[in-house]
Design a protein around this motif. Structure first.
Motif, PDB file in Angstrom:
ATOM      1  N   THR A  49       0.821  -1.204   0.000  1.00  0.00           N
ATOM      2  CA  THR A  49       0.000   0.000   0.000  1.00  0.00           C
ATOM      3  C   THR A  49       0.854   1.252   0.000  1.00  0.00           C
ATOM      4  OG1 THR A  49      -0.104  -0.088   2.390  1.00  0.00           O
ATOM      5  CG2 THR A  49      -1.921  -1.059   1.181  1.00  0.00           C
ATOM      6  N   MET A  50       2.092   1.145   0.461  1.00  0.00           N
ATOM      7  CA  MET A  50       2.965   2.321   0.442  1.00  0.00           C
ATOM      8  C   MET A  50       3.620   2.506  -0.909  1.00  0.00           C
ATOM      9  SD  MET A  50       4.904   2.865   4.047  1.00  0.00           S
ATOM     10  CE  MET A  50       5.343   1.223   4.502  1.00  0.00           C
ATOM     11  N   GLY A  51       3.315   1.652  -1.853  1.00  0.00           N
ATOM     12  CA  GLY A  51       3.847   1.843  -3.195  1.00  0.00           C
ATOM     13  C   GLY A  51       5.221   1.238  -3.358  1.00  0.00           C
ATOM     14  N   ALA A  52       5.440   0.112  -2.698  1.00  0.00           N
ATOM     15  CA  ALA A  52       6.725  -0.554  -2.873  1.00  0.00           C
ATOM     16  C   ALA A  52       6.478  -2.030  -3.064  1.00  0.00           C
ATOM     17  CB  ALA A  52       7.606  -0.310  -1.663  1.00  0.00           C
ATOM     18  N   PRO A  53       6.013  -2.411  -4.262  1.00  0.00           N
ATOM     19  CA  PRO A  53       5.624  -3.805  -4.470  1.00  0.00           C
ATOM     20  C   PRO A  53       6.796  -4.783  -4.402  1.00  0.00           C
ATOM     21  CG  PRO A  53       5.479  -2.572  -6.509  1.00  0.00           C
ATOM     22  CD  PRO A  53       5.755  -1.584  -5.437  1.00  0.00           C
ATOM     23  N   LEU A  54       7.944  -4.331  -4.843  1.00  0.00           N
ATOM     24  CA  LEU A  54       9.112  -5.239  -4.861  1.00  0.00           C
ATOM     25  C   LEU A  54       9.451  -5.710  -3.454  1.00  0.00           C
ATOM     26  CD1 LEU A  54      11.425  -6.648  -6.278  1.00  0.00           C
ATOM     27  CD2 LEU A  54      12.768  -4.579  -5.948  1.00  0.00           C
ATOM     28  N   VAL A  55       9.600  -4.748  -2.541  1.00  0.00           N
ATOM     29  CA  VAL A  55       9.969  -5.162  -1.192  1.00  0.00           C
ATOM     30  C   VAL A  55       8.825  -5.905  -0.522  1.00  0.00           C
ATOM     31  CG1 VAL A  55      11.774  -3.512  -0.727  1.00  0.00           C
ATOM     32  CG2 VAL A  55       9.421  -2.858  -0.356  1.00  0.00           C
ATOM     33  N   ALA A  56       7.581  -5.620  -0.962  1.00  0.00           N
ATOM     34  CA  ALA A  56       6.488  -6.407  -0.389  1.00  0.00           C
ATOM     35  C   ALA A  56       6.707  -7.874  -0.722  1.00  0.00           C
ATOM     36  CB  ALA A  56       5.160  -5.911  -0.947  1.00  0.00           C
TER      37      ALA A  56
ATOM     38  N   ALA C  51       9.070   3.577   4.023  1.00  0.00           N
ATOM     39  CA  ALA C  51       8.131   4.707   4.070  1.00  0.00           C
ATOM     40  C   ALA C  51       8.801   5.978   3.578  1.00  0.00           C
ATOM     41  CB  ALA C  51       7.631   4.885   5.499  1.00  0.00           C
ATOM     42  N   ALA C  52      10.016   6.201   4.029  1.00  0.00           N
ATOM     43  CA  ALA C  52      10.705   7.422   3.617  1.00  0.00           C
ATOM     44  C   ALA C  52      10.992   7.402   2.130  1.00  0.00           C
ATOM     45  CB  ALA C  52      11.991   7.567   4.419  1.00  0.00           C
ATOM     46  N   GLY C  53      11.425   6.236   1.601  1.00  0.00           N
ATOM     47  CA  GLY C  53      11.722   6.153   0.180  1.00  0.00           C
ATOM     48  C   GLY C  53      10.492   6.404  -0.666  1.00  0.00           C
ATOM     49  N   SER C  54       9.366   5.884  -0.217  1.00  0.00           N
ATOM     50  CA  SER C  54       8.140   6.061  -0.995  1.00  0.00           C
ATOM     51  C   SER C  54       7.676   7.497  -0.964  1.00  0.00           C
ATOM     52  CB  SER C  54       7.046   5.166  -0.435  1.00  0.00           C
ATOM     53  OG  SER C  54       7.253   3.855  -0.863  1.00  0.00           O
ATOM     54  N   ARG C  55       7.922   8.190   0.116  1.00  0.00           N
ATOM     55  CA  ARG C  55       7.479   9.577   0.193  1.00  0.00           C
ATOM     56  C   ARG C  55       8.145  10.397  -0.891  1.00  0.00           C
ATOM     57  NH1 ARG C  55       7.617  14.180  -0.285  1.00  0.00           N
ATOM     58  NH2 ARG C  55       7.360  15.931   1.136  1.00  0.00           N
ATOM     59  N   TRP C  56       9.426  10.103  -1.149  1.00  0.00           N
ATOM     60  CA  TRP C  56      10.152  10.855  -2.160  1.00  0.00           C
ATOM     61  C   TRP C  56      10.106  10.174  -3.515  1.00  0.00           C
ATOM     62  CZ3 TRP C  56      11.213  15.558  -0.649  1.00  0.00           C
ATOM     63  CH2 TRP C  56      11.432  15.806   0.700  1.00  0.00           C
TER      64      TRP C  56
END
Lengths: 173, 621, 103
Positions: A49-56, C51-56
């Motif tokens: 949901t945080m927009g990081a599918p790879l690490v998910a 979280a920090a990486g996604s913010r930017w």
């Protein structure tokens, strides 16, 4: 759509927190590991949901799928029985966990204070796909990759050395 | 040739250093120790020949080596000053030291610290030579302290026995009292006259101070205090009898021939100052006269052979002080020379006797040794006669008669002093022959087990010859010293006794003493024992035996109160501060120790707590 | 998709997970649980980075998470090997049994 994502985020966060709390208070090691897996899966959802599918995906595959499995193997090998559970119950009671809880709570309070004090620093926007990550890995972070591989090699060698059968004579205590 | 003067003290010093630092086998140590003094003596002889052959201008020679300090106008130098006085004393000291070193190569052969002994002895000789050759009082003080140090080291040489250490400490502490007086005297002299260079000092003193001025008297008395300490005169004589705890060569060298005469040298060197301070010179006379009597009586009662000789030394140095006090300066130095010879010989002979009887010191347990130790007997007899004053043959008679005559006729002499001197001759004769008869005559109570070798006998023979021959040097001696120490014949009052009469009376007294000891100690011992066991005799005997009660007196009035004070002050506030610091450290340790539990979770908790604190600091400060 | 989850919330989640892991570390005496708590802490730190990486919108956060993952893997393998050794030597999994460094 976005609100669904947000809702998923918060729900998964709650699940992660609750299952972690359960994980650290179990008496049987395997139970704790299972709750840990749940926690990791919930965190994986959070990553998505945080927009990081790879690490998910990596969280599930590597963390929950390899590391925790390793734990499970070793715990099974140790074969701790019922008396271990009783011992744990004995060890867990007492005022020791009050002190620990207070310390962690204070630390947490400080961290939250820091974060809240900063105010609104922005929000998570956009997805960072695997392609971007890969290009960055093989670009500026190439050295990191190599170093990590060496680290893993070192861990491999160390683990295999430590895993040898202990010598028959008593070692120096 | 005179330029070689600096070698005289330098070579023994270098050898002392080498012996102290490096390790050599025993034979090499003996060679080094003896040859350094030999070279020093040879150089001193060469210097003497040069000095006599072509006397330098003003009959004195100064060799400046380097500047010691240069502070605010105070500029003492390391400089050696040679004039007839220092020349004579250097030659005597060097030669007697040489003979004693040869003697000790055999005497000390059984001891552990062979190299240490020779290192100390060489250092002593070097310090003494520095003292004698010093051109300013500061350098003299350096040599003064050096001989004091070596005396302490050598008395307590066999340090494993605590008695020896105690004797060494007593010697050091008592002479320290004198040294402090000397130092204050140096301060006074510098402050008033602005220099410590001896020749300049004497000049300025006679210019600025009139006879009898308070400053001169104070300075002279303070220097006298130092001399009294080093030369073991009243009231600081208590250390010398106990110093016999050291090995016999040490007693021979330091406490008979050289160190104890340092005070005599000091007063002779600064005699101009004493001429400016008649009360101080009178003090010298009184001290000399009193000491020679007191020590003479004490010597009569001792049973330890070396203690008899110790008291005898005190008494003879008293004679030298008497001579200095009445103004017969060269007489004092002449007596120093002859005394060095026969007293060293007496000690060396005593060492032979003691060693061959397996460390027996009690003369009442000796006897009949003249057949068993013939060479020792004859040399001892010659020395003893020289000490007592056998006329015409022995040197001691010449020097002592000169002093006795000076006690009557010199500038400050008087009849009373002459009588004191004569009584002293009687006492000397008495205790000397008592010693000789008890040790060498009569029946043998202890058999002589070890016989001495050539290294021990040869120096004795040489010294015996010198004890006879040096007496005939009286007139050239006086003439040689005239430039430095004038023998003031102007203030001589002769009538009603002439010099010959005085000498004859002294000789008769000598014979009387010899006869009395013969009667009491050889023919019928019972007389002597009856005397000592009678009530009056017994009291007197005990009183004289204990050095006229001075040890007891000092112990009660000085030592005990100080020790008591030190004991009650053991834990005062200053100590409390230092122990307090230690206690605080201990408490801190005990508290901090609790934090090292060895448990993992405890350390992790520590890390967490630390993190919390740091973040808090960042947040709120 | 545009989500507007404030970064602060992601960080708070990370903080909570980390604090829970720390509490578990300090509370439990069994070595296995201590190791599990360490894993929880590592995971929490990772959340913060992501979280920090996604913010930017930059991959750096994820890359760091990758490195953390690899480190955790290495550390776990060695730690478990040591755990087994420890168990063989002391016959117990009590962390307080290893207090030989006690002063």
């Amino acid at each position: 759509m976005t609100s669904l994502m947000e809702a998923a985020f918060y729900v998964a966060a709650v699940v992660a927190i609750v299952s972690t709390m359960l994980a650290i208070t179990r008496l049987v090691a395997v139970h704790a590991l299972l709750y840990l897996i749940v926690s990791l899966l919930a965190v994986a959802v959070d990553f998505y949901t945080m927009g990081a599918p790879l690490v998910a995906a990596l969280e599930v595959i590597v963390y929950a799928g390899a590391i925790v499995v390793l734990f499970v193997f070793v715990v099974m090998m140790l074969n701790l029985g019922a008396q271990a559970r009783d011992r744990e119950r004995q060890w867990l009671s007492g005022k020791i966990w009050i002190g620990a809880a207070i310390l962690s709570a204070i630390l947490l309070a400080e961290v939250i204070y820091l974060i809240v004090r900063a105010g609104n620093v922005g929000s998570i926007s956009g997805v960072v796909g695997p392609k971007q990550v890969a290009i960055a890995l093989y670009g500026p972070y190439l050295i990191g990759v190599e170093l990590v591989s060496m680290l893993l090699l070192g861990a491999l060698v160390g683990a295999s050395h430590l895993g040898r059968p202990a010598p028959k004579k008593t070692e120096a205590r | 040739m005179l330029g070689l003067l600096w070698l005289v003290p330098a070579i023994p010093f270098a050898s002392a250093l080498a012996l102290a630092v490096l390790r050599f086998p025993r034979r090499v140590v003996a060679w080094i120790g003896v040859s350094s003094i030999t070279v020093s003596s040879v150089v001193s002889l060469l210097v003497t020949f040069s000095f006599l052959h072509t006397p330098p201008s003003a009959i004195s020679y100064t060799q400046v080596l380097w500047t010691w300090l240069d502070v605010g106008g105070f500029r003492p130098e390391i400089a050696l000053y040679l004039d007839p006085l220092s020349l004579i004393m250097v030659v005597v000291v060097a030669f007697v030291s040489l003979l004693i070193h040869v003697y000790s190569t055999e005497f000390m052969i059984g001891d552990d610290g062979y190299a240490r002994f020779f290192a100390y002895m060489n250092l002593f000789v070097a310090s003494m030579l520095v003292l004698l050759l010093a051109d300013n009082l500061l350098l003299l003080y350096l040599g003064w302290e050096g001989v004091g140090l070596c005396s302490y080291l050598l008395i307590g040489f066999r340090y494993r026995d605590p008695e020896n250490g105690r004797a060494g400490r007593k010697a050091f502490i008592v002479t320290r009292v004198g040294d402090t007086a000397l130092m204050i005297g140096l301060f006074l002299l510098y402050r008033n006259l602005g220099t410590l260079n001896i020749q300049e000092l004497m000049q300025r003193a006679s210019q600025h101070w009139h006879t009898g001025s308070g400053v001169a008297i104070a300075a002279a008395l303070l220097l006298l205090g130092g001399a009294v300490g080093k030369s073991a005169q009243l009231p600081l004589q208590t250390w010398l009898p106990d110093a016999m705890a050291g090995p016999t060569p040490v007693s021979a060298l330091i406490h008979a021939a050289t160190m104890v005469t340092a005070g005599v040298y000091l007063i002779a060197r600064t005699h101009v100052l004493y001429s400016l301070a008649p009360p101080a010179q009178f003090a010298v006379v009184v001290i000399g006269a009193a000491t020679l009597l007191i020590a003479g009586f004490s010597a009569l009662t001792q049973w330890d052979l070396k203690r008899v000789l110790a008291y005898s030394t005190i008494s003879q140095v008293g004679y030298m002080f008497l001579a200095l006090g009445v103004g017969a300066w060269p007489a004092a130095i002449f007596h120093f020379m002859t005394h060095a010879f026969f007293k060293a010989l007496l000690f060396l002979g005593a060492g032979i006797v003691i060693k061959s009887l397996n460390d027996e010191h009690n003369i009442f347990r000796m006897g009949g040794l003249r057949r068993q130790l013939p060479v020792a007997f004859w040399t001892f007899l010659i020395a003893g006669c020289s000490l007592a004053g056998l006329p015409l043959i022995t040197a001691g008679a010449f020097s002592k008669d000169w002093i006795v005559w000076g006690a009557w006729s010199a500038a400050n002499g008087s009849g009373g002093l002459w009588i004191v001197a004569i009584v002293g001759v009687l006492l000397t004769s008495l205790y000397t022959f008592r010693m000789i008869f008890l040790v060498f005559f009569g029946e043998a109570h202890t058999q002589a087990v070890k016989k001495p070798g050539y290294a021990m006998l040869a120096p004795c023979v040489v010294l015996a010859l010198l004890s006879i021959a040096s007496g005939y040097l009286k007139t050239p001696f006086a003439r040689f010293l005239e430039t430095v120490l004038p023998w003031n014949t102007a203030g001589v009052h002769a009538a009603p006794i002439t010099e010959i009469t005085s000498e004859v009376i002294a000789a008769l007294v000598f014979l009387l003493g010899a006869y009395l000891s013969y009667a009491f100690f050889l023919r019928r011992r019972a007389y002597a024992t009856r005397l000592t066991s009678s009530t009056v005799g017994g009291v007197l005997h005990r009183f004289w035996f204990s050095d006229w009660g001075m040890d007891w007196l000092y112990d009660r009035t000085l030592v005990r109160p100080l020790v008591w004070l030190a004991r009650i002050d053991k834990d005062d506030c200053i100590d409390g501060f230092y122990t307090g610091v230690a206690r605080v450290n201990e408490i801190a340790w005990r508290v901090l120790r609790r934090t090292e539990t060895g448990r993992l979770r405890w350390y992790a908790a520590g890390i967490a707590a630390g993190t919390i604190v740091f973040i808090a600091v960042v947040l709120f400060l | 998709m545009m989500s507007s989850i404030p970064m602060g919330h992601g960080l708070i989640l990370a903080g909570i997970l980390f604090a829970l892991g720390l509490a578990g570390l300090l509370m439990r005496r069994n070595l296995v649980f201590i190791l599990i708590s360490i894993e929880i802490m590592l995971n929490g730190a990772g959340v913060a980075f992501v979280a920090a990486g996604s913010r930017w919108s930059q991959p750096d956060g994820q890359i760091v998470f990758l490195f953390i993952l690899a480190t955790a893997a290495a550390e776990v393998s060695i730690a478990l090997a040591l755990l087994v050794r420890f168990y063989h030597q002391h016959s117990t999994l009590d962390a307080d049994a290893a207090s030989g460094m006690r002063g």
